[in-house]
Design an enzyme around this catalytic site. Sequence first.
Site: not given
Ligand code: FAD
Length: 332
Positions: A22, A54, A82, A181, A190, A197
């Site tokens: 990454e 991103y 991303h 998270h 999670d 997903k």
């Molecule tokens: P989601 O999967 O949508 O949700 C995150 C958490 O919210 C879930 O684990 C769950 O606990 C809760 N949740 C989701 N949906 C619901 C629902 N319907 N009801 C209740 N709770 C819910 N951020 C950036 O800005 N740019 C990047 O490039 C970036 N790269 C990353 C790469 C990796 C490998 C990881 C692990 C994280 C990265 N992040 C990045 C951080 C990420 O954007 C944050 O952690 C963000 O808060 C959650 O994104 P997610 O896609 O996991 O969200």
Amino acid sequence: MPAPDSPGENIPPSARIPFSFELFPPRNEAAAHTLWDTIQQLAAVGPDFISVTYGANGSSRESSLEVLRYIREQTSVHPLAHLTCVGSSHYEANRLVREFLDAGITSFLALRGDPPRGAVEGDQFLGDLGSASELVQLIHRVQTERAQYATLPSRSASGGGAIPSTRQKVRVAVAAFPNGHPRSKRSNQDIDTLLAKQVSGATVAITQLFFHAEDYLGFVDEARAAGVTIPILPGVMPATAPTRLERILELTGERRPEELSRRLHASDSADEQAEIGIEHAVSLSLEILAGGAPGLHLYTFNQHRAVLSVLDGVGLIAGLTSPESPNHKESV
Ligand code: FAD
């Protein structure tokens, strides 16, 4: 992920374990210049893909795309973009995905992203897409629409319409959180989110970094028991300085690796600290690979030496490179 029927019986087992890196987009011209060299060093060891982060709320759209284009055009490595959706309307998210596909990017890490500090769930700012699952679906939908348009104009000489046959598939990865998270409200949330997903079309999950093998292995067991079947690629970061470790713990809320932390803080030699961080990442990687991890995804901090040393220590790039000793001049 090595397919069970993959060719090459004679390839040593280590050669079949995929790894990836990454990077984040450079913040200025000087950093960009260094990054092209870093990418070449990383590409030389044959990673499965290199992912590019991103910036929150689209702040790095241009620079992320520039790095992805560089990887695509100047190396033989597959770039993975991303993308985040927080704060975007359907129209904006659609246009964003289209722009990346137009640039030839076909692999994505679909993320919700973090709302700006102070924003509350339900705020208008959170936008039209409430979760990463919705972005996964959107990416597939946009790609399918594009593929149909791409085949529409072509008509055979006999006048028959072209039938879309081999649509170019997109790979959509998602994030997973072995230790939850930071905003999860209950322990199995999670796993439920990861399952959602997968149902939305994710093809692989990449984990948040972690420092204890049992955190990853336990999470994978729970995910499998809940019905998650996609590969869960572990995210590994060599903590090569105490300042970096502290910053990461603050950002992620991960459990402190006591022994690593004690050793890093006890040393005042940058070279020794780097060795300590690499040693920890090597033993963590060996343990999770022995426990069944399908590969390694390494967080590089835009520096190649530490991650190449980790791969070398694990035995995945033996003979391909001889990483110089970790460079203490690299910034933290
Ligand atoms: P989601 O999967 O949508 O949700 C995150 C958490 O919210 C879930 O684990 C769950 O606990 C809760 N949740 C989701 N949906 C619901 C629902 N319907 N009801 C209740 N709770 C819910 N951020 C950036 O800005 N740019 C990047 O490039 C970036 N790269 C990353 C790469 C990796 C490998 C990881 C692990 C994280 C990265 N992040 C990045 C951080 C990420 O954007 C944050 O952690 C963000 O808060 C959650 O994104 P997610 O896609 O996991 O969200």
